[in-house]
Design a protein around this motif. Structure first.
Motif, short mmCIF file in Angstrom:
data_model
loop_
_atom_site.label_atom_id
_atom_site.label_comp_id
_atom_site.label_asym_id
_atom_site.label_seq_id
_atom_site.Cartn_x
_atom_site.Cartn_y
_atom_site.Cartn_z
N ILE A 52 -3.13 -13.45 0.09
CA ILE A 52 -2.83 -12.03 -0.11
C ILE A 52 -3.96 -11.17 0.44
CG2 ILE A 52 -2.36 -10.22 -1.82
CD1 ILE A 52 -1.25 -12.47 -3.64
N ALA A 53 -5.21 -11.60 0.20
CA ALA A 53 -6.37 -10.82 0.66
C ALA A 53 -6.41 -10.72 2.18
CB ALA A 53 -7.66 -11.46 0.14
N ILE A 54 -6.11 -11.80 2.87
CA ILE A 54 -6.10 -11.78 4.33
C ILE A 54 -5.04 -10.80 4.84
CG2 ILE A 54 -5.54 -13.15 6.37
CD1 ILE A 54 -6.84 -15.55 4.93
N ALA A 55 -3.86 -10.86 4.23
CA ALA A 55 -2.78 -9.94 4.64
C ALA A 55 -3.15 -8.49 4.36
CB ALA A 55 -1.48 -10.31 3.91
N HIS A 99 -4.71 -2.97 5.98
CA HIS A 99 -5.52 -1.78 5.70
C HIS A 99 -6.79 -1.70 6.54
CE1 HIS A 99 -2.76 -0.99 2.48
NE2 HIS A 99 -3.06 -2.12 1.86
N ASN A 100 -6.89 -2.57 7.57
CA ASN A 100 -8.04 -2.56 8.47
C ASN A 100 -9.36 -2.65 7.70
OD1 ASN A 100 -9.28 -2.51 10.99
ND2 ASN A 100 -9.55 -0.27 10.94
N SER A 101 -9.42 -3.65 6.82
CA SER A 101 -10.60 -3.86 6.00
C SER A 101 -11.08 -5.30 6.19
CB SER A 101 -10.25 -3.59 4.53
OG SER A 101 -11.37 -3.76 3.70
N THR A 102 -11.95 -5.76 5.30
CA THR A 102 -12.39 -7.16 5.31
C THR A 102 -11.98 -7.81 4.00
OG1 THR A 102 -14.55 -6.66 4.32
CG2 THR A 102 -14.38 -6.57 6.73
N ILE A 103 -11.94 -9.12 3.99
CA ILE A 103 -11.55 -9.83 2.76
C ILE A 103 -12.49 -9.46 1.62
CG2 ILE A 103 -11.38 -12.11 1.67
CD1 ILE A 103 -10.39 -13.23 4.25
N GLU A 104 -13.78 -9.40 1.91
CA GLU A 104 -14.77 -9.12 0.87
C GLU A 104 -14.57 -7.74 0.23
OE1 GLU A 104 -15.47 -10.25 3.91
OE2 GLU A 104 -15.94 -12.32 3.35
N LYS A 105 -14.08 -6.80 1.02
CA LYS A 105 -13.93 -5.43 0.52
C LYS A 105 -12.53 -5.13 -0.02
CE LYS A 105 -17.45 -3.42 3.57
NZ LYS A 105 -17.71 -2.45 4.65
N VAL A 106 -11.60 -6.05 0.17
CA VAL A 106 -10.23 -5.80 -0.28
C VAL A 106 -10.18 -5.66 -1.79
CG1 VAL A 106 -7.99 -6.91 -0.62
CG2 VAL A 106 -8.99 -6.82 1.65
N HIS A 107 -9.53 -4.60 -2.26
CA HIS A 107 -9.24 -4.52 -3.68
C HIS A 107 -7.73 -4.46 -3.86
CE1 HIS A 107 -9.43 -0.15 -2.67
NE2 HIS A 107 -8.49 -0.04 -3.58
N PHE A 108 -7.29 -5.23 -4.84
CA PHE A 108 -5.86 -5.34 -5.10
C PHE A 108 -5.42 -4.24 -6.06
CE2 PHE A 108 -6.88 -10.03 -4.53
CZ PHE A 108 -6.43 -10.08 -3.23
N HIS A 109 -4.23 -3.71 -5.80
CA HIS A 109 -3.64 -2.76 -6.74
C HIS A 109 -2.71 -3.54 -7.67
CE1 HIS A 109 -5.22 1.02 -5.17
NE2 HIS A 109 -5.20 0.41 -4.00
N GLU A 110 -1.41 -3.64 -7.34
CA GLU A 110 -0.47 -4.36 -8.19
C GLU A 110 -0.91 -5.81 -8.41
OE1 GLU A 110 0.35 -2.33 -5.77
OE2 GLU A 110 1.70 -0.85 -6.64
#
Length: 240
Positions: free
Chosen positions: A102-105, A110-121
Motif C-alpha cells: 500500500i505504501a509503495i502505491a 502522491h509523488n512522495s517516498t515510502i518513508e514519508k507516506v502517511h495513511f488516511h483510511e
C-alpha cells in the motif's frame, strides 16, 4: 496441497471481508484479538455477527474503537509497531508486506517516498486490525497455496479523505497492476486498497476455481448492500 481459493469476482474484497471469511473457515478471532492488543495500544474490541446478504448467510466483522474515523499514521510508525511486536516472524512478514504494498502505491500516486507516506483510511485502528489480523489468520491455517478469481473492483466515484476519487481508487488500481480484473456494472467501490494489497501479497495464481476437494467455505460480508448481488467475498479451503 492445502489450498485457499478466494472468490472475489462478484463483490471484490476488503480487509474486513477477508478477516470475516477467515473466521468462517476455522480461525479463532479471540486469539487474533489478543495478539492484536499487544500491538495496538488504543482501546478496541473485535467481534462478528451473522448477516444475510441477498439470501446468503455470512459473517460481518464488528470493530469498536474510540479512535476518530479519519485518524492516520505514517507507514514508518506502523512498520515499527509490527517489527517490535511479539508476532511470529511469518505473521510479521505478511503484515509488513501488505502495508509496504500500500505504501509503495500511495507514494507513487502522491509523488512522495515510502518513508514519508502517511495513511488516511488505511492508517486507522480498524484497517490495522484488518491487515494484521488477516496476516495472523493466514499463518494460523498453514495454507500452502492461494488461488484467486479475477477481481471485481466496481465503477463510479467514491469520497475519501483526499476528496472525490474514481473507482477503482488510484491506489487500488496501482496495486492491482498485472492482476486480472472482472468487469462489473456495479456503481461503488468493491475492492479497497487493503483488499487489493492482501490479494497482491498472499495469492500465488489467478484463475477460476481449481479441481479440489472442498473442506470449508467462508462468506465474509461487507457493510454495503447492493441491489444486484450479495456483497460477500467467498473463501474456499480444500485440498488440490
Amino acid at each position: 496441497m492445502k489450498t485457499l481459493f478466494i472468490d472475489c469476482g462478484i463483490s471484490g474484497i476488503a480487509g474486513d471481508m477477508s478477516l470475516a471469511a477467515f473466521s468462517e473457515i476455522g480461525v479463532d478471532l479471540s486469539i487474533i484479538e489478543n495478539k492484536l492488543k499487544s500491538i495496538i495500544k488504543e482501546e478496541f474490541s473485535l467481534s462478528t455477527k451473522k448477516v444475510v446478504k441477498k439470501g446468503i448467510a455470512s459473517t460481518q466483522l464488528i470493530i469498536k474503537t474510540e479512535e476518530e474515523k479519519h485518524s492516520h499514521r505514517h507507514y514508518s510508525h506502523i512498520k515499527k509497531l509490527i517489527e517490535d511486536s511479539g508476532l511470529d516472524e511469518a505473521e510479521k512478514n505478511i503484515a509488513l508486506k501488505i502495508f509496504e504494498t500500500i505504501a509503495i502505491a500511495e507514494s507513487k500516486i502522491h509523488n512522495s517516498t515510502i518513508e514519508k507516506v502517511h495513511f488516511h483510511e488505511v492508517g486507522g485502528v480498524d484497517s490495522m486490525i484488518d491487515i494484521i489480523g488477516t496476516a495472523i489468520a493466514f499463518h494460523t491455517l498453514k495454507i500452502e497455496k492461494v488461488i484467486c478469481s479475477p477481481v471485481a473492483t466496481g465503477n463510479g466515484y467514491i469520497t475519501i479523505a483526499h476528496g472525490l476519487y474514481p473507482v477503482p481508487a488510484p491506489a487500488t488500481l496501482e496495486i492491482l497492476k498485472d492482476i486480472p480484473l472482472q468487469k462489473t456494472e456495479v456503481k461503488g467501490e468493491l475492492t479497497t486498497p487493503t483488499g487489493a494489497a492482501i490479494i497482491r501479497t498472499i495469492v500465488n495464481e489467478f484463475s477460476n476455481i481449481p479441481s479440489m476437494v472442498v473442506q470449508k467455505i467462508g462468506y465474509g460480508a461487507g457493510t454495503k448492500d447492493f441491489p444486484s448481488h450479495p456483497n460477500v467475498t467467498r473463501f474456499i479451503l480444500g485440498e488440490v
